[in-house]
Design a protein around this motif. Structure first.
Motif, PDB file in Angstrom:
ATOM      1  N   VAL A 163     -67.808 -35.825  19.517  1.00 25.17           N
ATOM      2  CA  VAL A 163     -68.484 -37.110  19.321  1.00 25.17           C
ATOM      3  C   VAL A 163     -68.696 -37.479  17.858  1.00 25.17           C
ATOM      4  O   VAL A 163     -69.255 -38.535  17.560  1.00 25.17           O
ATOM      5  N   GLY A 164     -68.239 -36.644  16.942  1.00 28.68           N
ATOM      6  CA  GLY A 164     -68.405 -36.969  15.528  1.00 28.68           C
ATOM      7  C   GLY A 164     -68.182 -35.755  14.668  1.00 28.68           C
ATOM      8  O   GLY A 164     -67.875 -34.656  15.152  1.00 28.68           O
ATOM      9  N   GLY A 165     -68.344 -35.943  13.375  1.00 31.01           N
ATOM     10  CA  GLY A 165     -68.159 -34.833  12.451  1.00 31.01           C
ATOM     11  C   GLY A 165     -68.554 -35.219  11.047  1.00 31.01           C
ATOM     12  O   GLY A 165     -68.907 -36.376  10.767  1.00 31.01           O
ATOM     13  N   THR A 166     -68.471 -34.227  10.167  1.00 30.00           N
ATOM     14  CA  THR A 166     -68.788 -34.446   8.752  1.00 30.00           C
ATOM     15  C   THR A 166     -67.741 -33.728   7.908  1.00 30.00           C
ATOM     16  O   THR A 166     -66.916 -32.972   8.422  1.00 30.00           O
ATOM     17  N   GLY A 167     -67.787 -33.950   6.594  1.00 31.04           N
ATOM     18  CA  GLY A 167     -66.870 -33.262   5.693  1.00 31.04           C
ATOM     19  C   GLY A 167     -65.422 -33.572   6.006  1.00 31.04           C
ATOM     20  O   GLY A 167     -65.034 -34.736   6.112  1.00 31.04           O
ATOM     21  N   ASP A 168     -64.614 -32.532   6.185  1.00 31.33           N
ATOM     22  CA  ASP A 168     -63.198 -32.717   6.494  1.00 31.33           C
ATOM     23  C   ASP A 168     -62.982 -33.370   7.856  1.00 31.33           C
ATOM     24  O   ASP A 168     -61.863 -33.794   8.165  1.00 31.33           O
ATOM     25  N   PHE A 169     -64.023 -33.441   8.670  1.00 34.24           N
ATOM     26  CA  PHE A 169     -63.928 -34.038  10.002  1.00 34.24           C
ATOM     27  C   PHE A 169     -64.802 -35.292  10.112  1.00 34.24           C
ATOM     28  O   PHE A 169     -65.282 -35.630  11.186  1.00 34.24           O
ATOM     29  N   PHE A 170     -64.978 -35.986   8.999  1.00 33.19           N
ATOM     30  CA  PHE A 170     -65.860 -37.140   8.952  1.00 33.19           C
ATOM     31  C   PHE A 170     -65.535 -38.141  10.061  1.00 33.19           C
ATOM     32  O   PHE A 170     -64.409 -38.624  10.175  1.00 33.19           O
TER      33      PHE A 170
END
Length: 203
Positions: A163-170
């Protein structure tokens, strides 16, 4: 003259509004590492990123202090024991900080930590619901992937939503297909996780 002034003010307001929107977009791009440069969204059968990892859960059993990576935060309810011959653990919540590796063996290369919880939510048979983050901190990836969904334990494979991510998986979106790869009693299980991302922000 008044009509001309009104028209000029109206045009000026539009220019200010457009400039503000542009600046906000640029600032957002800087704040997120310039990942707003574009989005790669591919067909359903062609993920923009794919990886297979293995999730290891070692539940605390009262003695394995050094090795345990998960612990029950609640006990099964009296209801679960009253409606099933085999205890379904209905209502039990487990919090975990589990190792995720590149290969099946726990001694293989660490990829991430899975941090979150699952709880048993079916009275008639064991069934769980997961919510957790894969926390990456390696030379390959940095950042998080956030997953949630029902683990229909009776099925050979189950899908959790990315459902989402941050950094390299923004802002990543996709599906993690899980299957039980190994199980040892009630205190250890290993899941194979085939993660397919269909929405990836690119620099």
């Amino acid at each position: 003259m008044q009509g001309l002034t009104t028209a000029l003010l109206s045009k000026f307001s539009l220019i200010v509004a457009a400039t503000s929107i542009l600046l906000l977009g640029l600032l957002a791009g800087v704040a997120h590492g310039n990942r707003l440069g574009g989005i790669s969204s591919n067909a359903a059968d062609e993920p923009c990123k794919r990886m297979t990892v293995y999730y290891h859960d070692i539940l605390y059993n009262g003695e394995n202090n050094a090795n345990a990576t998960a612990a029950a935060a609640t006990q099964p309810t009296a209801l679960s024991r009253s409606v099933s011959i085999n205890d379904t653990y209905f209502g039990q919540l487990v919090v975990f900080d589990d190792l995720v590796t590149a290969e099946q063996a726990m001694s293989s290369e660490p990829v991430a930590r899975a941090q979150g919880f699952y709880f048993y939510d079916k009275k008639e048979s064991p069934n769980a619901w997961f919510s957790f983050s894969l926390v990456f901190n390696s030379t390959a990836y940095r950042g998080t992937l956030n997953l949630m969904g029902a683990d229909l334990m009776g099925e050979k494979t189950r899908d959790l939503s990315v459902v989402g991510g941050t950094g390299d998986f923004f802002m990543a979106r996709g599906v993690a297909t899980i299957s039980t790869d190994s199980i040892e009693g009630f205190y250890y299980f290993r899941l194979k996780m085939d993660i397919k991302l269909y929405e990836c922000y690119v620099s």
